[in-house]
Write an enzyme that holds these catalytic residues in place. Structure first.
Site, short mmCIF file in Angstrom:
data_model
loop_
_atom_site.label_atom_id
_atom_site.label_comp_id
_atom_site.label_asym_id
_atom_site.label_seq_id
_atom_site.Cartn_x
_atom_site.Cartn_y
_atom_site.Cartn_z
N LYS A 143 -8.04 2.27 -3.06
CA LYS A 143 -8.50 2.13 -1.69
C LYS A 143 -9.11 3.45 -1.25
O LYS A 143 -8.42 4.46 -1.11
CB LYS A 143 -7.34 1.71 -0.78
CG LYS A 143 -7.82 1.04 0.47
CD LYS A 143 -6.87 -0.06 0.89
CE LYS A 143 -7.51 -0.98 1.91
NZ LYS A 143 -7.94 -0.33 3.13
N LYS B 19 0.39 5.32 0.80
CA LYS B 19 -0.44 6.40 1.36
C LYS B 19 0.52 7.42 1.98
O LYS B 19 1.59 7.04 2.47
CB LYS B 19 -1.43 5.87 2.39
CG LYS B 19 -0.82 5.05 3.51
CD LYS B 19 -1.87 4.30 4.32
CE LYS B 19 -1.22 3.29 5.26
NZ LYS B 19 -2.15 2.32 5.81
N ASN C 12 -10.44 -6.85 7.66
CA ASN C 12 -9.57 -5.80 8.17
C ASN C 12 -9.49 -5.93 9.69
O ASN C 12 -10.51 -5.93 10.37
CB ASN C 12 -10.12 -4.42 7.77
CG ASN C 12 -9.05 -3.36 7.80
OD1 ASN C 12 -8.23 -3.34 8.72
ND2 ASN C 12 -9.03 -2.52 6.80
N GLU D 174 0.81 -1.23 0.00
CA GLU D 174 0.00 0.00 0.00
C GLU D 174 0.84 1.27 0.00
O GLU D 174 1.86 1.35 0.66
CB GLU D 174 -0.89 -0.01 1.24
CG GLU D 174 -1.89 1.14 1.28
CD GLU D 174 -3.06 0.81 2.16
OE1 GLU D 174 -3.95 0.06 1.74
OE2 GLU D 174 -3.08 1.30 3.29
N GLU E 262 -14.65 -5.78 1.85
CA GLU E 262 -13.95 -5.73 3.14
C GLU E 262 -14.90 -5.88 4.33
O GLU E 262 -15.87 -5.16 4.47
CB GLU E 262 -13.19 -4.40 3.26
CG GLU E 262 -12.45 -4.25 4.57
CD GLU E 262 -11.64 -2.96 4.62
OE1 GLU E 262 -10.65 -2.86 3.87
OE2 GLU E 262 -12.00 -2.06 5.38
N GLU F 183 -5.98 -7.85 6.13
CA GLU F 183 -5.66 -6.44 5.93
C GLU F 183 -5.36 -5.74 7.26
O GLU F 183 -6.07 -5.96 8.25
CB GLU F 183 -6.86 -5.71 5.32
CG GLU F 183 -7.41 -6.25 4.04
CD GLU F 183 -8.66 -5.49 3.63
OE1 GLU F 183 -9.66 -6.13 3.29
OE2 GLU F 183 -8.65 -4.25 3.71
N SER F 184 -4.38 -4.90 7.25
CA SER F 184 -3.99 -4.02 8.37
C SER F 184 -3.27 -4.76 9.50
O SER F 184 -3.61 -5.89 9.84
CB SER F 184 -5.19 -3.30 8.99
OG SER F 184 -5.81 -2.46 8.08
O1 LIG Z 1 -5.06 3.07 8.73
C1 LIG Z 1 -5.85 3.78 9.37
O2 LIG Z 1 -5.51 4.53 10.28
C2 LIG Z 1 -7.33 3.75 9.04
C3 LIG Z 1 -8.20 4.55 9.74
C4 LIG Z 1 -9.54 4.56 9.44
C5 LIG Z 1 -10.04 3.77 8.43
C6 LIG Z 1 -9.17 2.96 7.70
C7 LIG Z 1 -7.84 2.93 8.01
N1 LIG Z 1 -6.95 2.18 7.30
C8 LIG Z 1 -7.25 1.63 6.03
C9 LIG Z 1 -6.63 0.32 5.81
O3 LIG Z 1 -7.36 -0.62 5.63
C10 LIG Z 1 -5.14 0.19 5.80
O4 LIG Z 1 -4.65 1.31 5.15
C11 LIG Z 1 -4.61 -1.08 5.11
O5 LIG Z 1 -5.28 -2.23 5.47
C12 LIG Z 1 -3.11 -1.24 5.43
O6 LIG Z 1 -2.93 -1.32 6.82
P1 LIG Z 1 -1.51 -1.13 7.51
O7 LIG Z 1 -0.61 -2.22 7.01
O8 LIG Z 1 -1.77 -1.28 8.97
O9 LIG Z 1 -1.00 0.21 7.12
#
Ligand SMILES: O=C(O)c1ccccc1NCC(=O)[C@H](O)[C@H](O)COP(=O)(O)O
Length: 238
Positions: free
Chosen positions: A99, A43, A168, A41, A148, A197-198
């Site tokens: 996204k 951002k 997520n 990703e 998601e 995810e995340s």
């Molecule tokens: O990432 C955030 O802070 C967030 C806050 C509110 C809604 C969505 C959010 N994230 C979107 C995502 O799903 C992540 O960007 C993506 O899954 C990647 O996660 P990471 O590896 O933890 O950066």
């Protein structure tokens, strides 16, 4: 948090003009056939982390190790834009995931024309009928759709055959990561492609999810790394 993001999105969509780009390239289908598959990703910031410093050659490095690139197009909370996605799509041959918090067809048109191959639909953000309509519209354009989920309740809204389903681990209200809840939910899904995810930060996190899935959406761990290639190698166990 999510309620505020969605309220802002309604206003953003109301003022959206016609996309100035016209899609010229075919839509790419993602391939997640490796032992471990990463959707990497990009951002500029996130509510949970803050600002990221994007490396100049990030698309080049991602293109070497990832199976798809996720680009945040939301501006207010993630510092992205469709222009940003359009630029990235010109620099890679990987499928691009748009996204965003998609609540309207107009955003899908922008994603398509800017060069996205996959769009994200967050079940929590949409009424059941709207989810289905947006899903069908994206499929009509030939795009893949990542559906998601955050909780078990989200499953009630899916009455169609979703091919790509992601769980997520981040709670959209508190922003806290709950990997156990995500693992429980992922094991209840019957989809061809399942994505964690995340909150996937290191090799241990990958190992923890491998009994459930081998596709991972990863942003923060790569974006804050001083050596992105080494981080990929660690995550991919190379
Ligand atoms: O990432 C955030 O802070 C967030 C806050 C509110 C809604 C969505 C959010 N994230 C979107 C995502 O799903 C992540 O960007 C993506 O899954 C990647 O996660 P990471 O590896 O933890 O950066």
């Amino acid at each position: 948090m999510i309620e505020q993001i969605l309220a802002d999105k309604v206003l953003e969509v109301q003022s959206m003009k016609v996309c100035p780009y016209k899609r010229t390239k075919p839509v790419l289908k993602p391939n997640f056939n490796d032992k471990i598959n990463i959707i990497a990703e990009i951002k500029s910031k996130s509510p949970s982390y803050g600002n990221f410093i994007l490396q100049k050659n990030i698309v080049e490095i991602y293109s070497k190790y990832a199976k798809a690139i996720s680009v945040l197009t939301d501006n207010k909370y993630f510092g992205g834009s469709f222009e940003f996605l359009h630029e990235i799509s010109k620099k890679t041959n990987l499928p691009i995931l748009c996204k965003d918090f998609i609540i309207d067809k107009k955003q899908i048109d922008w994603a398509y024309n800017s060069g996205a191959d996959i769009i994200l639909l967050i079940v929590r953000a949409l009424e059941k009928d709207k989810l289905r309509k947006l899903y069908d519209y994206a499929c009509f354009l030939g795009l893949s759709v990542l559906i998601e989920l955050h909780t078990e309740n989200d499953l009630d809204k899916i009455d169609f055959d979703a091919t790509i389903v992601g769980v997520n681990t981040r709670d959209l209200d508190t922003l806290k990561i709950d990997k156990n809840l995500a693992k429980k939910l992922i094991s209840k899904i019957d989809a061809k492609i399942k994505i964690a995810e995340s909150g996937v930060r290191n090799r241990n996190d990958i190992e923890e999810f491998l009994p459930y899935t081998n596709v991972f959406l990863i942003g923060e761990a790569l974006l804050k790394s001083n050596d992105v290639e080494s981080t990929f190698k660690e995550l991919l166990c190379m």
